[in-house]
Design a protein around this motif. Structure first.
Motif, PDB file in Angstrom:
ATOM      1  N   GLY A 157     118.209  32.312  -7.638  1.00 43.03           N
ATOM      2  CA  GLY A 157     117.296  31.176  -7.604  1.00 43.03           C
ATOM      3  C   GLY A 157     116.062  31.469  -8.439  1.00 43.03           C
ATOM      4  O   GLY A 157     115.930  32.544  -9.029  1.00 43.03           O
ATOM      5  N   GLY A 158     115.162  30.493  -8.481  1.00 39.60           N
ATOM      6  CA  GLY A 158     113.957  30.629  -9.303  1.00 39.60           C
ATOM      7  C   GLY A 158     113.836  29.427 -10.221  1.00 39.60           C
ATOM      8  O   GLY A 158     114.419  28.362  -9.958  1.00 39.60           O
ATOM      9  N   VAL A 159     113.112  29.608 -11.323  1.00 38.30           N
ATOM     10  CA  VAL A 159     112.855  28.487 -12.236  1.00 38.30           C
ATOM     11  C   VAL A 159     114.184  27.999 -12.823  1.00 38.30           C
ATOM     12  O   VAL A 159     114.976  28.795 -13.346  1.00 38.30           O
ATOM     13  N   LYS A 160     114.414  26.694 -12.716  1.00 35.81           N
ATOM     14  CA  LYS A 160     115.689  26.102 -13.142  1.00 35.81           C
ATOM     15  C   LYS A 160     115.902  26.314 -14.646  1.00 35.81           C
ATOM     16  O   LYS A 160     115.037  25.946 -15.459  1.00 35.81           O
ATOM     17  N   ALA A 188     106.146  21.991 -20.466  1.00 34.92           N
ATOM     18  CA  ALA A 188     104.774  22.333 -20.876  1.00 34.92           C
ATOM     19  C   ALA A 188     104.834  23.209 -22.120  1.00 34.92           C
ATOM     20  O   ALA A 188     105.420  24.297 -22.084  1.00 34.92           O
ATOM     21  N   GLU A 189     104.245  22.738 -23.204  1.00 33.65           N
ATOM     22  CA  GLU A 189     104.287  23.479 -24.463  1.00 33.65           C
ATOM     23  C   GLU A 189     103.569  24.822 -24.321  1.00 33.65           C
ATOM     24  O   GLU A 189     102.540  24.917 -23.623  1.00 33.65           O
ATOM     25  N   ASN A 190     104.120  25.851 -24.955  1.00 29.25           N
ATOM     26  CA  ASN A 190     103.519  27.193 -25.009  1.00 29.25           C
ATOM     27  C   ASN A 190     103.558  27.961 -23.681  1.00 29.25           C
ATOM     28  O   ASN A 190     102.914  28.995 -23.539  1.00 29.25           O
ATOM     29  N   LEU A 191     104.289  27.422 -22.730  1.00 30.64           N
ATOM     30  CA  LEU A 191     104.459  28.118 -21.449  1.00 30.64           C
ATOM     31  C   LEU A 191     105.885  28.672 -21.398  1.00 30.64           C
ATOM     32  O   LEU A 191     106.847  27.950 -21.685  1.00 30.64           O
ATOM     33  N   TYR A 192     106.022  29.958 -21.061  1.00 27.24           N
ATOM     34  CA  TYR A 192     107.328  30.632 -21.091  1.00 27.24           C
ATOM     35  C   TYR A 192     107.611  31.291 -19.738  1.00 27.24           C
ATOM     36  O   TYR A 192     106.682  31.753 -19.068  1.00 27.24           O
ATOM     37  N   PHE A 193     108.870  31.355 -19.378  1.00 26.52           N
ATOM     38  CA  PHE A 193     109.286  32.066 -18.157  1.00 26.52           C
ATOM     39  C   PHE A 193     110.386  33.054 -18.536  1.00 26.52           C
ATOM     40  O   PHE A 193     111.361  32.661 -19.186  1.00 26.52           O
ATOM     41  N   ILE A 194     110.220  34.309 -18.129  1.00 25.92           N
ATOM     42  CA  ILE A 194     111.226  35.328 -18.468  1.00 25.92           C
ATOM     43  C   ILE A 194     111.548  36.184 -17.242  1.00 25.92           C
ATOM     44  O   ILE A 194     110.776  36.226 -16.279  1.00 25.92           O
ATOM     45  N   GLY A 195     112.680  36.858 -17.301  1.00 23.20           N
ATOM     46  CA  GLY A 195     113.030  37.834 -16.257  1.00 23.20           C
ATOM     47  C   GLY A 195     113.441  37.190 -14.944  1.00 23.20           C
ATOM     48  O   GLY A 195     113.956  36.071 -14.894  1.00 23.20           O
ATOM     49  N   ASP A 196     113.181  37.897 -13.864  1.00 20.25           N
ATOM     50  CA  ASP A 196     113.726  37.538 -12.550  1.00 20.25           C
ATOM     51  C   ASP A 196     113.079  36.294 -11.944  1.00 20.25           C
ATOM     52  O   ASP A 196     113.586  35.755 -10.958  1.00 20.25           O
ATOM     53  N   VAL A 197     111.980  35.812 -12.510  1.00 20.75           N
ATOM     54  CA  VAL A 197     111.380  34.574 -11.984  1.00 20.75           C
ATOM     55  C   VAL A 197     112.279  33.374 -12.298  1.00 20.75           C
ATOM     56  O   VAL A 197     112.211  32.341 -11.640  1.00 20.75           O
ATOM     57  N   VAL A 198     113.166  33.565 -13.300  1.00 19.99           N
ATOM     58  CA  VAL A 198     114.090  32.498 -13.711  1.00 19.99           C
ATOM     59  C   VAL A 198     115.341  32.573 -12.828  1.00 19.99           C
ATOM     60  O   VAL A 198     115.695  33.641 -12.311  1.00 19.99           O
ATOM     61  N   ASP A 199     116.032  31.457 -12.680  1.00 18.28           N
ATOM     62  CA  ASP A 199     117.257  31.400 -11.869  1.00 18.28           C
ATOM     63  C   ASP A 199     118.424  32.074 -12.598  1.00 18.28           C
ATOM     64  O   ASP A 199     119.387  31.418 -12.994  1.00 18.28           O
ATOM     65  N   VAL A 200     118.285  33.375 -12.786  1.00 12.59           N
ATOM     66  CA  VAL A 200     119.343  34.176 -13.424  1.00 12.59           C
ATOM     67  C   VAL A 200     119.433  35.469 -12.633  1.00 12.59           C
ATOM     68  O   VAL A 200     118.407  36.068 -12.313  1.00 12.59           O
ATOM     69  N   ILE A 204     114.968  26.536  -7.921  1.00 14.57           N
ATOM     70  CA  ILE A 204     116.186  26.712  -7.121  1.00 14.57           C
ATOM     71  C   ILE A 204     115.786  27.678  -5.996  1.00 14.57           C
ATOM     72  O   ILE A 204     115.232  28.753  -6.282  1.00 14.57           O
ATOM     73  N   PRO A 205     116.022  27.303  -4.717  1.00 12.44           N
ATOM     74  CA  PRO A 205     115.509  28.129  -3.614  1.00 12.44           C
ATOM     75  C   PRO A 205     115.851  29.614  -3.777  1.00 12.44           C
ATOM     76  O   PRO A 205     117.021  29.968  -3.941  1.00 12.44           O
ATOM     77  N   PRO A 206     114.825  30.478  -3.788  1.00  7.55           N
ATOM     78  CA  PRO A 206     115.075  31.908  -3.986  1.00  7.55           C
ATOM     79  C   PRO A 206     115.740  32.550  -2.776  1.00  7.55           C
ATOM     80  O   PRO A 206     115.334  32.296  -1.644  1.00  7.55           O
ATOM     81  N   ARG A 207     116.770  33.357  -3.051  1.00  3.88           N
ATOM     82  CA  ARG A 207     117.475  34.081  -1.983  1.00  3.88           C
ATOM     83  C   ARG A 207     117.717  35.511  -2.440  1.00  3.88           C
ATOM     84  O   ARG A 207     117.834  35.766  -3.640  1.00  3.88           O
ATOM     85  N   PRO A 208     117.822  36.449  -1.489  1.00  8.48           N
ATOM     86  CA  PRO A 208     118.052  37.840  -1.884  1.00  8.48           C
ATOM     87  C   PRO A 208     119.403  38.013  -2.585  1.00  8.48           C
ATOM     88  O   PRO A 208     120.384  37.376  -2.194  1.00  8.48           O
ATOM     89  N   ALA A 209     119.448  38.853  -3.610  1.00  2.00           N
ATOM     90  CA  ALA A 209     120.702  39.176  -4.310  1.00  2.00           C
ATOM     91  C   ALA A 209     120.811  40.692  -4.412  1.00  2.00           C
ATOM     92  O   ALA A 209     119.804  41.396  -4.272  1.00  2.00           O
ATOM     93  N   LEU A 210     122.006  41.180  -4.676  1.00  2.00           N
ATOM     94  CA  LEU A 210     122.262  42.627  -4.720  1.00  2.00           C
ATOM     95  C   LEU A 210     121.667  43.264  -3.459  1.00  2.00           C
ATOM     96  O   LEU A 210     120.756  44.089  -3.525  1.00  2.00           O
ATOM     97  N   VAL A 211     122.209  42.849  -2.325  1.00  2.00           N
ATOM     98  CA  VAL A 211     121.589  43.194  -1.041  1.00  2.00           C
ATOM     99  C   VAL A 211     122.692  43.480  -0.004  1.00  2.00           C
ATOM    100  O   VAL A 211     123.762  42.866  -0.060  1.00  2.00           O
ATOM    101  N   PRO A 212     122.473  44.426   0.917  1.00  2.00           N
ATOM    102  CA  PRO A 212     123.470  44.682   1.964  1.00  2.00           C
ATOM    103  C   PRO A 212     123.665  43.471   2.875  1.00  2.00           C
ATOM    104  O   PRO A 212     122.767  42.638   3.013  1.00  2.00           O
ATOM    105  N   LEU A 213     124.849  43.393   3.492  1.00  2.00           N
ATOM    106  CA  LEU A 213     125.165  42.280   4.392  1.00  2.00           C
ATOM    107  C   LEU A 213     125.231  42.757   5.838  1.00  2.00           C
ATOM    108  O   LEU A 213     125.590  43.910   6.107  1.00  2.00           O
ATOM    109  N   GLN A 214     124.883  41.839   6.742  1.00  2.00           N
ATOM    110  CA  GLN A 214     124.929  42.149   8.175  1.00  2.00           C
ATOM    111  C   GLN A 214     125.967  41.255   8.851  1.00  2.00           C
ATOM    112  O   GLN A 214     126.293  40.181   8.335  1.00  2.00           O
TER     113      GLN A 214
END
Ligand SMILES: Cc1cc2nc3c(=O)[nH]c(=O)nc-3n(C[C@H](O)[C@H](O)[C@H](O)COP(=O)(O)OP(=O)(O)OC[C@H]3O[C@@H](n4cnc5c(N)ncnc54)[C@H](O)[C@@H]3O)c2cc1C
Length: 272
Positions: free
Chosen positions: A217-220, A234-246, A51-61
């Motif tokens: 954004g990040g890994v769906k 892919a078996e035995n492959l894990y994604f955690i933290g901010d790389v994930v779309d959470v 999912i296209p990564p975008r800045p979050a928790l960020v000031p606005l202009q």
């Protein structure tokens, strides 16, 4: 690689082989301290969608911020209600503090809403939450000789004097700011009240990944096992933290997510 150690990592410290691989390389927030898109590239190489990564928790202009003189309010902070549309009929609202800056707006209210803001949409700020200013200004004006700007300071004590003076210097309020409250037409009072209870702003952008605290954004997530964070592709492959779309709200929820997802993956591997 062999079936038992299917993953090979080439690093500056040598080459490593492993049975399991956990990608915990984070999002794009603050590249200066090491953020890269490495995790997304690994995910893509195994067929994952990003999912296209975008800045979050960020000031606005905002465009015209300086032209409209809001840069002169830098440093002012006040409690507000902020909301934005996140679906056809759905809005999200936060009650937090707002901070005026030279370049735009920040503070917890803006950081929170930035994680939901869709470019092209407006945000709405209620600068005097819990008070229907238009009604109060119209209903209580009878016989009042005090100036309109003084009346506003009294009805909305959370608004700093410097802010009130700036707000009242804008059209169409400037012509009425120093007039007796009772003499100001209801139409102007209604416009004034509504402008403060629902200040609609169109952000032109954010301060970017350079200063963001997290990444949207990040890994769906649909492509990961929600109990173990293991890839469905892919078996035995894990994604955690901010790389994930959470992305979490302010208040420790991003650390919470990073640690909780790490525990899920670690437990799953331990019990394999
Ligand atoms: C300024 C700031 C303040 C924050 N405050 C809070 C807070 O108060 N509460 C909260 O909950 N969250 C906060 N966060 C968010 C929180 O830090 C992150 O959500 C969390 O650290 C994510 O953990 P992670 O392990 O997924 O990634 P990270 O902690 O980002 O770790 C990823 C690591 O991978 C490394 N890396 C990336 N690419 C490569 C590569 N190619 N080769 C080698 N290494 C690589 C990075 O350098 C980094 O060290 C804040 C973030 C920032 C930037």
């Amino acid at each position: 690689s062999s079936k038992k150690t299917p993953f090979t990592l080439s690093t500056s410290k040598g080459t490593f082989q492993s049975t399991y691989l956990i990608i915990a390389s984070g999002g794009l927030a603050i590249p200066k301290i090491g953020a890269t898109g490495f995790g997304y590239e690994v995910a893509k190489s195994f067929g994952h969608s990003i999912i296209p990564p975008r800045p979050a928790l960020v000031p606005l202009q905002f465009e015209h911020w300086e032209r409209d003189g809001f840069n002169t309010l830098a440093g002012i902070a006040l409690p507000v209600e902020v909301s934005t549309q996140i679906g056809k009929k759905k809005t999200i609202t936060f009650h937090e503090d707002l901070l005026f800056r030279h370049k735009g707006l920040s503070g917890p209210a803006i950081l929170q809403i930035s994680s939901y803001w869709i470019p092209g949409n407006t945000i709405t700020l209620n600068l005097v939450p819990d008070t229907d200013l238009a009604t109060k200004l119209c209903e209580e004006k009878s016989g009042k000789k005090m100036q309109l700007d003084t009346a506003l300071e009294k009805l909305a004590p959370n608004l700093p004097k410097r802010f009130v003076q700036h707000w009242m210097s804008q059209a169409p309020f400037a012509d009425f700011a120093k007039r007796p409250w009772a003499d100001v037409p209801n139409k102007i009072l209604e416009t004034l009240g509504k402008s403060l209870n629902a200040w609609e702003l169109l952000p032109s952008g954010t301060d970017g990944h350079r200063v963001a605290e997290a990444t949207r954004g990040g890994v769906k997530t649909k492509e990961l096992n929600p109990r173990t964070m293991e890839s469905n592709l892919a078996e035995n492959l894990y994604f955690i933290g901010d790389v994930v779309d959470v992305v979490g709200w302010l208040g420790g929820y991003n650390f919470g997510w990073a640690w909780a997802s790490a525990i899920c993956a670690a437990n799953a591997i331990t019990h394999k």
